[in-house]
Design a protein around this motif. Structure first.
Motif, PDB file in Angstrom:
ATOM      1  N   SER A 565      18.795  24.012  71.786  1.00  0.00           N
ATOM      2  CA  SER A 565      17.654  24.819  71.345  1.00  0.00           C
ATOM      3  C   SER A 565      16.855  25.322  72.543  1.00  0.00           C
ATOM      4  O   SER A 565      16.339  26.446  72.522  1.00  0.00           O
ATOM      5  N   PHE A 566      16.702  24.494  73.597  1.00  0.00           N
ATOM      6  CA  PHE A 566      16.052  24.913  74.842  1.00  0.00           C
ATOM      7  C   PHE A 566      16.960  24.533  76.007  1.00  0.00           C
ATOM      8  O   PHE A 566      17.319  23.366  76.171  1.00  0.00           O
ATOM      9  N   ASN A 567      17.318  25.517  76.807  1.00  0.00           N
ATOM     10  CA  ASN A 567      18.136  25.264  77.987  1.00  0.00           C
ATOM     11  C   ASN A 567      17.861  26.372  79.007  1.00  0.00           C
ATOM     12  O   ASN A 567      18.327  27.501  78.828  1.00  0.00           O
ATOM     13  N   PRO A 568      17.020  26.063  80.030  1.00  0.00           N
ATOM     14  CA  PRO A 568      16.481  24.745  80.386  1.00  0.00           C
ATOM     15  C   PRO A 568      15.330  24.319  79.473  1.00  0.00           C
ATOM     16  O   PRO A 568      14.799  25.123  78.712  1.00  0.00           O
ATOM     17  N   PHE A 569      14.954  23.023  79.578  1.00  0.00           N
ATOM     18  CA  PHE A 569      13.775  22.522  78.889  1.00  0.00           C
ATOM     19  C   PHE A 569      12.936  21.727  79.878  1.00  0.00           C
ATOM     20  O   PHE A 569      13.402  21.380  80.972  1.00  0.00           O
ATOM     21  N   SER A 570      11.659  21.473  79.497  1.00  0.00           N
ATOM     22  CA  SER A 570      10.715  20.882  80.459  1.00  0.00           C
ATOM     23  C   SER A 570      10.000  19.691  79.834  1.00  0.00           C
ATOM     24  O   SER A 570       8.930  19.845  79.246  1.00  0.00           O
ATOM     25  N   PRO A 571      10.566  18.493  79.943  1.00  0.00           N
ATOM     26  CA  PRO A 571       9.963  17.295  79.334  1.00  0.00           C
ATOM     27  C   PRO A 571       8.787  16.756  80.151  1.00  0.00           C
ATOM     28  O   PRO A 571       8.831  15.644  80.680  1.00  0.00           O
ATOM     29  N   ASN A 572       7.720  17.584  80.266  1.00  0.00           N
ATOM     30  CA  ASN A 572       6.575  17.199  81.097  1.00  0.00           C
ATOM     31  C   ASN A 572       5.354  16.805  80.282  1.00  0.00           C
ATOM     32  O   ASN A 572       4.270  16.613  80.827  1.00  0.00           O
ATOM     33  N   ILE A 576       5.290  21.834  75.118  1.00  0.00           N
ATOM     34  CA  ILE A 576       6.150  23.018  75.072  1.00  0.00           C
ATOM     35  C   ILE A 576       7.534  22.636  75.586  1.00  0.00           C
ATOM     36  O   ILE A 576       7.685  22.261  76.756  1.00  0.00           O
ATOM     37  N   ALA A 577       8.528  22.709  74.719  1.00  0.00           N
ATOM     38  CA  ALA A 577       9.917  22.399  75.089  1.00  0.00           C
ATOM     39  C   ALA A 577      10.032  21.037  75.754  1.00  0.00           C
ATOM     40  O   ALA A 577      10.774  20.861  76.720  1.00  0.00           O
ATOM     41  N   ASP A 578       9.298  20.037  75.221  1.00  0.00           N
ATOM     42  CA  ASP A 578       9.380  18.685  75.784  1.00  0.00           C
ATOM     43  C   ASP A 578      10.686  17.993  75.408  1.00  0.00           C
ATOM     44  O   ASP A 578      11.121  17.070  76.098  1.00  0.00           O
ATOM     45  N   THR A 579      11.276  18.395  74.291  1.00  0.00           N
ATOM     46  CA  THR A 579      12.584  17.890  73.899  1.00  0.00           C
ATOM     47  C   THR A 579      13.480  19.079  73.601  1.00  0.00           C
ATOM     48  O   THR A 579      13.003  20.187  73.336  1.00  0.00           O
ATOM     49  N   THR A 580      14.771  18.844  73.637  1.00  0.00           N
ATOM     50  CA  THR A 580      15.726  19.886  73.287  1.00  0.00           C
ATOM     51  C   THR A 580      16.729  19.312  72.301  1.00  0.00           C
ATOM     52  O   THR A 580      16.959  18.096  72.272  1.00  0.00           O
TER      53      THR A 580
END
Length: 667
Positions: A565-572, A576-580
């Motif tokens: 679903s998100f690639n890249p994603f940012s688990p910060n 926002i896009a913390d998981t994919t």
């Protein structure tokens, strides 16, 4: 407990009958006969067939109704339960008032009949009462003073006329609220116990749809078709239907499901979802099952799908929603870095989701904002217990506040047990802020609390919740979808059309076939055969939307397809896009053998980083796997590129099928 729908065997007047379409008059999906829901609002839909003479439809509401102006036909009679005997001196209407280009229209009551009952049985004489419009009053309300006062517990109001009329000449009454003034209280807001719609010129078949509120536990929603002249009297109904339904306010916590008992939820019509113990995410508190009008499913979402015969709309359609507990905001006078006070109200009962004090001197104060006023009856404290040693409080006091400024005493516990402890609230007044004052600890001033919970007098938890339109489970859940012959007919599909269950994949923007086989109605349990059609059963680990379509004759597709679903994603942690999510379409194949799915994440050197899915067994052809950017030890992985591998092994087949690629973790 077996729950089913009961309908009167015969109408008292020929040609007048009620047909309850949703929920079904007889509820049975596979072996599920109990209608249990997490949703406090039940929508009741059906038809009344009549010979053309006037009739009234009266509906009981176990916990009231959400909207006095909701549903159709329009309500013309409402009964309130004051909760006890009272002397009513005033009725206060809050009508809807519309203002448009200088004109003002009130949709209030102009004239009504008023009667009362001590027990909800026989009602006394009806009094004809006039009411103002509310236009011109300071608060937009219309107050009617009763002389003499009405002595009753149940108060029934029937509209005779309104300040506006509908196209059919009936009163067009729309009210935001009705309150009562009694000799003992300045204002009482009472729940609706019954409501009715009087239909003077019915068509041969008159549809109806209403929402009613449910209370926790078992409910009985009763619908009766009565004579118009008897809508406020005691004459027996022409026909009736009863809906027994159980409201389960929350899914059981995973720690409460050690006995392995699953939770079975349904919509009372065509769908049942079995959630095994431990399958629900830790913070999932409820699962909503909402039936959709099949024609509301956009044709564009399936017109090009080679698995679906787009000549027909869906046979059935549902959407799912999950209610997840969010942390309350909390502050304290003592906390270790990384172990803030909000961890004690995040819905997680186990370490390390734990508030830890920093050995500060007593008293240690912890304060939480419940977001809105609540009637808290007890506070339950879950301390961290390690090797039999409790790090909870020994002595503590609870304070309440409505303004986060002035706090008053609410309750205390002089000596806590070594495990879970409860503080009973002595001063049960509404509160928004709760302060826990810890005056002594089990281990000196080393306080470690996993969770603090708040309960009302009825046993319901006070929660902060957020709604999600897709729910991923930690283990597969079982879905049973029952369609009937009239569902197929409504879609204008042939009775023998091949029906398939499809799940919506938001990442791929397509409906994906589940491979579930149809069990024809005549092969079901005898009690579940009525209505024809069939049953589809399958397991899945993610729910968003479900639809039953007529399947096409497209060729079998055996290849698996995987997409993030998100690639890249940012688990910060910024939300926002913390998981994919890796959506895997397993493809179709001859036979219905189970599949085993494993997903591995490695670094570019081939070293194993994480295993988001380890041998999940499923009968579905669509699987969704979440990754939060953490390794096998729960630590955040460094920014960079990683290799994923989705491996699918079909039992009884040859070599496993593999899809792989790059997943990138960004800042």
């Amino acid at each position: 407990m077996a729950i089913a729908f009961a309908v009167c065997a015969a109408s008292l007047r020929a040609g007048v009958a009620i047909d309850l379409r949703y929920p079904r008059e007889v509820f049975r999906v596979a072996d599920v006969t109990e209608f249990v829901t997490n949703e406090p609002v039940l929508r009741v839909v059906g038809d009344v067939a009549s010979d053309g003479a006037p009739w009234g439809l009266r509906v009981t509401a176990p916990a009231g109704i959400p909207d006095l102006a909701g549903g159709y036909p329009t309500l013309t009679e409402v009964t309130f339960d004051l909760g006890g005997h009272a002397a009513v001196t005033d009725v206060v209407f809050a009508p809807v008032i519309e203002r448009d280009q200088g004109s003002i229209r009130s949709f209030g009551v102009r004239e009504f009949l008023l009667s009362g009952s001590p027990d909800g049985g026989a009602y006394g004489p009806q009094a004809r009462v006039a009411s103002g419009s509310g236009v011109g009053s300071v608060d937009g309300r219309a107050t009617v003073t009763l002389s003499p006062a009405l002595e009753a517990r149940f108060v029934r109001l029937r509209w005779l006329s309104g300040w506006q009329r509908g196209e059919d000449g009936t009163p067009d009454v729309r009210l935001e609220d009705i309150r009562f003034v009694t000799q003992a209280s300045s204002s009482v807001s009472a729940p609706v116990s019954e409501f009715a719609a009087l239909v003077m010129n019915p068509s041969e078949t008159q549809p109806f749809a209403y929402d009613v509120l449910l209370h926790e536990g078992r409910n009985r929603v009763v619908l009766e078709v009565v004579e118009v002249g008897a809508a406020a009297g005691d004459t027996a109904a022409f026909d009736s239907a009863t809906v027994p339904v159980t409201l389960l306010p929350e899914l059981p916590l995973s720690t409460d499901a050690a006995d392995g008992e699953p939770t079975v939820l349904s919509d009372g019509a065509s769908l049942a979802v079995t959630v095994p113990a431990g399958a629900a995410p830790e913070t999932l508190r409820g699962l909503g099952l909402t039936r959709l009008n099949p024609t509301d499913v956009p044709v564009a979402t399936y017109s090009a799908n080679t698995d679906i015969d787009a000549s027909y709309p869906p046979i059935l359609a549902y959407e799912f929603s999950g209610w997840f507990q969010e942390p309350f905001k909390a502050v304290s006078t003592a906390a270790l870095p990384g172990q803030p006070p909000s961890l004690a109200v995040d819905g997680r009962l186990e370490y390390p989701s734990t508030w830890v004090s920093n050995l500060a001197p007593f008293p240690i104060r912890w304060r939480v904002d419940l977001r809105e006023e609540a009637n808290v009856a007890r506070v339950v404290i879950h301390p961290r217990v390690e090797d039999g040693v409790s790090f909870g409080p020994q002595r503590a006091t609870v304070l309440f506040s409505l303004d986060n400024d002035v706090f008053t005493y609410a309750g205390e516990q002089e000596e806590f047990p070594d495990g879970v402890g409860t503080i009973a609230i002595a001063n049960r007044t509404p509160t928004r802020w709760v302060e826990l004052v810890i005056e002594e600890g089990k281990q000196a001033n080393d306080i470690q609390i996993n969770e603090i919970e708040f309960f009302t007098a009825t046993g319901s938890r006070v929660l902060a919740q957020v709604t999600a339109d897709e729910v991923s489970f930690q283990a597969p859940v079982v879905v049973n979808a029952r369609y009937f012959a009239d569902d197929v007919a409504a879609a204008a599909a042939p009775p023998s059309a091949p029906i398939g269950a499809f799940l919506w994949n938001a990442g791929a923007l397509e409906w994906q076939w589940t491979r579930a086989a149809v069990t024809e109605a005549e092969l079901l349990n005898p009690a579940a055969q009525a209505g024809g059609g069939g049953l589809l059963a399958f397991d899945v680990n993610s729910l968003s939307k479900l639809a039953l379509f007529v399947r096409s004759d497209a060729a079998e597709d055996t290849a698996i397809v995987a997409a993030w679903s998100f690639n890249p994603f940012s688990p910060n942690g910024d939300g926002i896009a913390d998981t994919t999510r890796l959506s895997i379409r397993l493809g179709r194949h001859v036979g219905d053998a189970d599949s085993e799915v494993t997903v591995r994440i490695t670094d570019l050197r081939g070293m194993l980083v994480a295993t988001p899915a380890d041998g999940i067994v499923t009968t579905s052809s669509a699987v969704a796997i979440d990754w939060d950017g953490r390794d096998r030890n729960g630590r955040a992985v460094p920014i960079g590129a990683y290799i994923y591998e989705a491996r699918v092994r079909r039992f009884g087949a040859g070599a496993p099928e593999v899809a792989n690629g790059i997943i990138a973790v960004a800042k």
